[in-house]
Motif scaffolding. Structure first.
Motif, mmCIF file in Angstrom:
data_model
loop_
_atom_site.group_PDB
_atom_site.id
_atom_site.type_symbol
_atom_site.label_atom_id
_atom_site.label_comp_id
_atom_site.label_asym_id
_atom_site.label_seq_id
_atom_site.Cartn_x
_atom_site.Cartn_y
_atom_site.Cartn_z
ATOM 1 N N THR A 107 -103.549 -15.685 -18.010
ATOM 2 C CA THR A 107 -104.194 -14.615 -17.265
ATOM 3 C C THR A 107 -103.277 -14.148 -16.137
ATOM 4 N N PRO A 142 -106.655 -8.343 -19.227
ATOM 5 C CA PRO A 142 -107.574 -9.371 -19.736
ATOM 6 C C PRO A 142 -106.826 -10.648 -20.086
ATOM 7 N N LYS A 171 -111.888 -14.941 -18.758
ATOM 8 C CA LYS A 171 -112.059 -13.601 -18.203
ATOM 9 C C LYS A 171 -110.782 -13.141 -17.483
ATOM 10 N N ARG A 172 -110.719 -11.833 -17.232
ATOM 11 C CA ARG A 172 -109.623 -11.306 -16.437
ATOM 12 C C ARG A 172 -109.828 -11.696 -14.980
#
Length: 429
Positions: free
Chosen positions: A156, A116, A193-194
């Motif tokens: 990320t 994540p 977001k991932r």
């Protein structure tokens, strides 16, 4: 009579004629064992090749599947969360994230599952700019979102190394798209977001270029008789708008206004749906919202830098040296006053950054050495919307901020993984 009806004790003979080996010298029985040994050897080799290929396939395919199970490489180790002076990654990293032996600055990779997004709040602004200015950066296996006014950094993990092929790095209104051209698999990182795999419709083509707004992009279509780039949404849905690439020309890159540059016989062209405009018969060095910078030569091979107004077509030459520059490797500030250029040192790697005043011709060398190589397909030089700041990555992977007024370059002021490509988003909402 069938075989099932015949007597088990009875032997039937079938005469096939004279023995073809009759009168020949008896075969050496050792040859039979040589054949047996050779056959056995072939079987062993085949088994070894099968095992090797199976292992290679597993090694090649397992990193591409986010759902694959397995552990991270034995050469990786857990990320350090030690603090740094200007902020630290205080939260422990997810177990599915690992780092190279260089620690956090060595780049992020993923294990069985994509990690994540990781948010770090520094507690102070990194630059006195509007709150909607967001600097995005890519480095091997990582995408970083830097909210300059808020002092917030989102990191990320993205398993796209780009060490052997160019990498597309495109920032949209609410996401980042990353794809290495040595593989059809790419990733999308939506804000906060991932990473997830790109839609199938975006996993092809040699070009992925910014569209006329932050919700669209240009992508070349495979399997068509005419080479075409189509305008798609960030999800990969077609809009029905296309640009044909005529024979004898090739895509040179984005034009800085959401459309395409084509290079071919006769010069460099700015191309839009249903419209083609020749910019120069020479070489395009840099572009921006209002101007072009080119180098053009006359019949006696006397060359000069020429500034062209995008709207009126007005031209004027600069009394400055003509440097060795890669085509379209520079960028012009939004106000049209300054061109930032990467000078070539050995034909490939960068020899430095220059700021060229497009009105006076004044030329300043900036004390920053940018990264070399040809594996980037997105700008390494990014202007701020007000033309006051120039963002660039240096040879050490740091994000540097150059003040146009003074020419002074300073690091961003916080610890980040090594980065190579940059993009700035503003007004995204």
């Amino acid at each position: 009579m069938s075989n099932y009806d015949h007597d088990p004790g009875r032997v039937d003979w079938l005469d096939l004629g004279p023995d073809p080996d009759e009168g020949r010298k008896p075969a050496d029985p050792r040859r039979r064992y040589l054949w047996y040994g050779a056959a056995a050897g072939l079987v062993v080799v085949a088994l070894l090749l099968t095992q090797t290929q199976h292992g290679t396939n597993r090694a090649a395919t397992s990193p591409r599947s986010p759902s694959a199970t397995g552990t991270s490489s034995a050469q990786s180790r857990t990320l350090s969360s030690s603090p740094v002076s200007s902020g630290s990654f205080v939260d422990p990293p997810p177990t599915s994230v690992s780092a190279s032996p260089g620690g956090l600055s060595g780049g992020l990779t993923t294990g069985a599952r994509l990690a994540p997004a990781k948010v770090t709040n520094l507690g102070h602004p990194l630059l006195d700019v509007p709150a909607d200015w967001e600097l995005f950066a890519w480095g091997p296996d990582v995408v970083v979102r830097i909210q300059l006014a808020l002092g917030r950094i989102t990191t990320t993990a993205v398993p796209v190394s780009g060490r052997n092929a160019p990498v597309v790095f495109l920032v949209g209104s609410d996401r980042v798209l990353v794809r290495s051209l040595d593989d059809t698999t790419g990733y999308v990182v939506r804000d906060g977001k991932r990473a997830a795999e790109l839609p199938l419709s975006l996993q092809h083509g040699a070009w992925m270029l910014p569209g006329p707004d932050q919700q669209h992009l240009w992508l070349d279509l495979p399997g068509t008789e005419q080479y075409v780039l189509a305008l798609l949404t960030l999800d990969g849905s077609p809009t029905g708008v296309t640009i044909e690439v005529p024979a004898g020309t090739g895509v040179q890159g984005p034009d800085g206004a959401g459309y395409l540059l084509l290079a071919g016989i006769g010069g460099v062209y700015d191309v839009r749906p249903g419209s083609v405009h020749r910019i120069t018969t020479g070489v395009l060095l840099a572009g921006g919202p209002t101007r072009w910078l080119t180098v053009e030569c006359d019949d006696s091979l006397s060359c000069a830098n020429v500034v062209i107004d995008r709207r009126s077509g007005a031209r004027h030459s600069l009394d400055t040296p003509v440097y060795s520059l890669a085509p379209n490797s520079g960028t012009i500030s939004p106000d049209g006053r300054t061109a930032a250029m990467l000078l070539l040192h050995d034909g490939i790697s960068s020899g430095g950054i220059h700021l060229l005043d497009l009105d006076s011709g004044a030329d300043r060398s900036i004390d920053v050495t940018p990264p070399g190589g040809e594996n980037q397909m997105s700008p390494q030089l990014v202007w701020s919307p007000d033309s006051r700041w120039l963002f660039v990555t240096d040879a050490g992977g740091r994000v540097m901020i150059i003040n146009r007024a003074t020419g002074v370059a300073k690091p961003l002021g916080t610890r980040l993984p090594p980065l190579t490509q940059l993009a700035l988003r503003h007004g995204a909402g």
